[in-house]
Motif scaffolding. Structure first.
Motif, short mmCIF file in Angstrom:
data_model
loop_
_atom_site.label_atom_id
_atom_site.label_comp_id
_atom_site.label_asym_id
_atom_site.label_seq_id
_atom_site.Cartn_x
_atom_site.Cartn_y
_atom_site.Cartn_z
N ILE B 59 21.97 -3.31 -15.22
CA ILE B 59 22.57 -2.13 -14.58
C ILE B 59 24.08 -2.00 -14.81
O ILE B 59 24.55 -0.92 -15.16
N GLY B 98 12.84 10.88 3.14
CA GLY B 98 12.57 9.62 3.84
C GLY B 98 13.12 8.41 3.10
O GLY B 98 13.13 7.31 3.63
N ASP B 99 13.57 8.62 1.87
CA ASP B 99 14.02 7.49 1.05
C ASP B 99 15.48 7.72 0.65
O ASP B 99 15.84 8.82 0.24
N ILE B 100 16.29 6.66 0.81
CA ILE B 100 17.72 6.85 0.54
C ILE B 100 18.22 5.97 -0.61
O ILE B 100 19.41 5.77 -0.77
N HIS B 101 17.29 5.43 -1.40
CA HIS B 101 17.70 4.56 -2.50
C HIS B 101 17.99 5.39 -3.74
O HIS B 101 17.18 6.20 -4.13
N ASP B 102 19.15 5.17 -4.37
CA ASP B 102 19.42 6.05 -5.50
C ASP B 102 19.89 5.40 -6.78
O ASP B 102 20.17 6.10 -7.74
N ILE B 103 19.92 4.06 -6.84
CA ILE B 103 20.40 3.46 -8.08
C ILE B 103 19.45 3.78 -9.24
O ILE B 103 19.89 4.19 -10.32
N ASP B 125 16.98 11.53 -0.05
CA ASP B 125 16.34 12.09 1.14
C ASP B 125 16.16 13.61 0.99
O ASP B 125 16.50 14.38 1.88
N LEU B 149 10.24 3.11 -1.98
CA LEU B 149 9.39 2.48 -0.99
C LEU B 149 7.96 2.97 -1.15
O LEU B 149 7.74 4.16 -1.38
N THR B 150 7.00 2.05 -0.99
CA THR B 150 5.61 2.48 -1.09
C THR B 150 5.31 3.52 -0.01
O THR B 150 4.48 4.40 -0.19
N THR B 151 6.03 3.42 1.11
CA THR B 151 5.76 4.33 2.22
C THR B 151 6.30 5.73 1.99
O THR B 151 5.87 6.67 2.66
N MET B 153 6.26 7.18 -1.01
CA MET B 153 5.54 7.78 -2.15
C MET B 153 4.79 9.07 -1.77
O MET B 153 4.79 10.02 -2.56
N PRO B 180 7.54 1.19 -6.90
CA PRO B 180 6.12 1.05 -6.52
C PRO B 180 5.19 2.06 -7.19
O PRO B 180 3.99 2.02 -7.00
N THR B 182 2.96 4.13 -9.92
CA THR B 182 2.13 3.77 -11.06
C THR B 182 1.63 5.02 -11.78
O THR B 182 1.66 6.11 -11.24
N ASP B 184 -1.42 5.66 -12.45
CA ASP B 184 -2.58 6.16 -11.71
C ASP B 184 -2.15 7.05 -10.56
O ASP B 184 -2.76 8.09 -10.30
#
Lengths: 613, 211
Positions: B59, B98-103, B125, B149-151, B153, B180, B182, B184
């Motif tokens: 990174i 719901g997700d705040i990850h951005d890298i 988010d 996060l899987t949650t 997705m 997380p 895939t 599929d």
């Protein structure tokens, strides 16, 4: 309806299942656990089994994750392969979760024995005709005279009372916990008082049985958390609950079943009866605790990440299904924040961060790295998403700190010496072995500051001869490290991507620590002690922590490894009212800092990815 | 002056000042902005992407390269607009609700920009309605959804459903990615593609717009 028989080896267990059920689910129905990090979504490739006939043909996922020679030999992913006929399935040792090494060493709280749970011997003579006291009120009165104020009791105690008086016997033993009367026993039973401390980790559950009269540890045990079959980390477990009707009940049953199994071993080992245990203290991360108490944890997984309760809370053993005395008190330590659970409350209970003027740091290196910094004036905590690398997941040859894991690696006289847990043949690498290995190669310059494994020809000076034989060609033109050979065809390796995973994990921890330091305006040199807890191995070296940059700018002699201090903390709370009160004070006092939405977190994170030198 | 190898090397090794300087020199020598972009910057980022995918680059190296790239792009961008050079395509990217990850999402943005795409970053988010709004007003060809996060997705599916219900699903290609996620899962929720990592996302975006 076509039902097919499947037999699992080496367990020798069979069952009948409908077509289309995955091997993994069938195994679980039969009580057999198969290793898994991804909750069966088909990304981790850890659930390999051997099965040839009677299953669906390999899925695209399996074709991607398994090598051709594996597929040819009948190796399948148990979450993908579905039952299609009668079959025989062999679960190889590496796919069977094993009971963990007992991670029980840690700081011992030096409080004197003074548990909340007490037995009080009472002399309750039969009432004379015309006397105004009733038996039960007489008991309460006598307890009051001895300084034990009772505010709560289950009315069932009163119902049981008439059966307790045998003949002329006037001796009764009251069992009290704080201000609750738990039970009245017939005769003098005050010589037996037992309690159990439990730490529910995401991967490992540990328990300890204590004689609370003599302050002796009677037995200790730990085992893998069977919920792992539904995902390696807490977020995967929540996902399982969200997506499966009855999922919470299922995970709750798994953990309660395991606790009961551990209790059975403990009492058999100590030779006591389960009904003699009147107290159990429970610590665990917030999600584990929610599930153990049968509370839906789904809010913990979505922003703004709200736990349903903080606690502490005391519940009856029977209401939780825990098989000790049904009236026993189960004390759940307070959680601190969403991803800072009661396990950290327990860790802090055996340390003195809240009592000293000087700044001290405590870090729990788990899937969620939990960090506490402060002194008696101010105590801050945060949680950093380190990922499961410390516990061996997502590392090619990674494994938990169990039998056969490489826990120590050191170059001595030009030779890489390895030490495994239990002295067994090496099966993989656990957290401490991982940082030890990387530390050795970083110090030698064989892994450069950016984390790149150099080519053997790029190595300079002395290190060249020692290290070059370990450098091998990896995939896509990068280099990997061969650690040790395990048989003719296979070597345990540390790949370039494994090093990258560790960089992500350590940088998340380092970035979290930096934010707490900034918040308190503290420089690393001002921190007097660093305590590192966690199941990532008890034999890590302070020098590795410094050289890898896990804790930035600290000198190695300040670092103390305290092992599974969460269990030690749960034990302290069991043994001592003072420790319990301290835990409750800390839960009130500590401030939670949300770091993920701070812009400087991402900056610190990126800057911290490199190794210290 | 036809040899872009020095410029490429400066981008790959993250030398920001040198990239700006060399880019200006090429312009002075009569090269067009488009030629410098196609001959120097884009091939350099392709190499960065390969190295990242292999694990040789990580990174920090990628972010350094991005900074160097931007130093060149900043000079070229006004000239490209002047001469009406169109980007490869427009892509809206963002981390789902719901997700705040951005890298991860940022790395995808870097690689897309470095490959000639115009990137509109919606941030973290991001609600399904916001994705639709941004895609609509920018006329985006591709929408990239990220979740760590899987949650979170399921918010990817909610976003795709929002495009569907607003009648805009056929106007955009939707690609998804994140630790997380895939292949599929992408199929299950009706996404047009799944990117394994930032480098892989570029090839995917190109194939989605038929480039």
């Amino acid at each position: 309806m076509a039902e097919h028989k499947i037999t699992f080896l080496p367990h020798k267990k069979s069952g009948f299942f409908e077509k289309g059920i995955s091997i993994r689910d069938a195994a679980l129905e039969l009580g057999i656990l198969i290793e898994s990090d991804c909750a069966g979504i088909g990304t981790c490739a850890k659930c390999k089994v051997n099965v040839k006939d009677g299953v669906s043909s390999p899925s695209q996922v399996e074709k991607n994750l398994l090598a051709r020679h594996e597929l040819d030999k009948g190796v399948r992913l148990s979450c993908q392969a579905q039952i299609a006929g009668n079959s025989l399935c062999v679960i190889p040792p590496e796919s069977q979760p094993m009971a963990g090494q007992i991670l029980t060493s840690g700081m011992v709280g030096q409080t004197t024995l003074d548990p909340d749970i007490k037995k009080v011997l009472l002399n309750v003579p039969s009432s004379r005709l015309g006397e105004k006291y009733f038996d039960f009120e007489k008991v309460l009165n006598l307890l009051g005279q001895k300084g034990h104020l009772i505010r709560n009791y289950d009315f069932q105690i009163v119902r049981n009372l008439p059966e307790l008086r045998h003949g002329d016997e006037n001796a009764f033993t009251a069992v009290i916990d704080q201000e609750e009367l738990l039970a009245i026993e017939s005769g003098d039973t005050s010589d037996s008082l037992y309690g159990v401390a439990v730490d529910i980790g995401t991967t490992t559950v540990a328990a300890k049985l204590l004689n609370l009269n003599t302050d002796e540890v009677l037995a200790v045990i730990s085992a893998a958390n069977p919920q792992s079959a539904h995902g390696a980390d807490v977020v995967s477990r929540i996902k399982y609950i969200v997506e499966h009707p009855g999922g919470l009940k299922r995970l709750n049953r798994l953990i309660i079943k395991l606790i009961n199994g551990l209790l059975t071993s403990l009492i058999e080992n100590a030779g006591i009866r389960a009904t003699k245990i009147y107290k159990l203290t429970l610590a665990g991360n917030t999600v584990m605790q929610h599930i153990a108490l049968n509370i839906d944890p789904r809010n913990l997984a979505y922003s703004p990440y709200t736990p349903v309760f903080q606690g502490p809370v005391t519940l009856k053993a029977k209401s939780l299904g825990i098989e000790i005395n049904p009236t026993a008190a189960v004390y759940n330590l307070a959680n601190l924040a969403c991803f800072v659970g009661s396990d950290i409350t327990a860790v802090l209970t055996v340390l003195d961060l809240d009592e000293k003027d000087e700044m001290q740091l405590a870090v729990d290196l788990g899937t969620n790295g939990e960090i506490v910094l402060g002194n008696k004036h101010r105590l801050l905590c945060c949680s950093s998403p380190a990922g499961p690398a410390w516990e061996g997941a997502c590392i090619t040859w990674g494994m938990r700190a169990t039998h056969g894991a490489i826990e120590r690696a050191e170059f001595i006289d030009g030779e890489l010496r390895l030490r495994t847990i239990g002295g067994a043949d090496p099966l993989g690498i656990c957290g401490s072995g991982l940082i030890d290995l990387i530390g050795e190669f970083v110090r030698a310059g064989a892994i450069d500051g950016t984390g790149r494994i150099l080519r053997a020809s790029q190595l300079q000076g002395q290190s060249q001869n020692i290290f070059k034989e370990h450098i091998i060609h990896g995939k896509n033109g990068v280099n990997d490290i061969a650690v040790t050979r395990i048989d003719e065809n296979r070597s345990i390796t540390l790949t370039q991507n494994d090093v990258r995973e560790v960089q992500l994990a350590k940088s998340a921890i380092a970035a979290g620590i930096q934010i707490l330091m900034q918040e308190l305006n503290v420089k690393p040199a001002q921190v007097s002690n660093v305590f590192i807890a966690g199941a990532f191995g008890n034999h890590a070296r302070g020098q590795d922590v410094v050289d890898l940059g896990i804790i930035p700018g600290i000198s190695p002699e300040k670092i103390v490894f305290i092992g599974n201090a969460a269990l030690t903390g749960a034990e302290a709370v069991l043994r001592s009212k003072e420790a319990r009160e301290k835990a409750e004070r800390i839960a009130k006092k500590i401030e939670y800092i949300e770091i993920a939405d701070r812009p400087e977190f991402q900056d610190n994170f990126v800057e911290g990815l490199n190794f210290a030198n | 002056m036809d040899d872009y190898s020095e410029l490429q090397k400066c981008v790959i090794t993250g030398k920001k000042l040198e990239v700006a300087e060399t880019t200006s020199q090429f312009l002075d020598s009569g090269k067009t902005a488009k030629e410098i972009l196609d001959g120097g910057l884009i091939p350099a980022m392709a190499i960065v992407g390969q190295k990242f995918e292999a694990g040789e680059f990580f990174i920090p190296e990628m972010l350094l390269a991005a900074r160097a790239l931007n130093a060149g792009l900043d000079i070229l961008k006004p000239l490209l607009e002047e001469s009406d050079v169109k980007p490869l395509a427009k892509v809206v990217i963002g981390t789902v609700k719901g997700d705040i990850h951005d890298i991860g999402k940022n790395l995808v943005g870097i690689m897309l920009r470095g490959s000639g795409f115009e990137v509109i970053d919606a941030g973290v988010d991001v609600s399904p309605a916001k994705f639709v709004e941004l895609a609509n007003e920018s006329g985006a060809d591709v929408v990239g959804l990220s979740a760590l996060l899987t949650t979170t997705m399921p918010a990817m599916k909610d976003t795709i459903d929002e495009f569907e219900s607003m009648g805009l699903r056929s106007k955009v290609k939707i690609m998804i990615g994140g630790a997380p996620v895939t292949e599929d899962y992408a199929k299950t929720i009706g996404a047009d593609g799944f990117g394994r990592n930032a480098a892989n996302a570029v090839g995917l975006a190109k194939s989605l717009v038929g480039g």
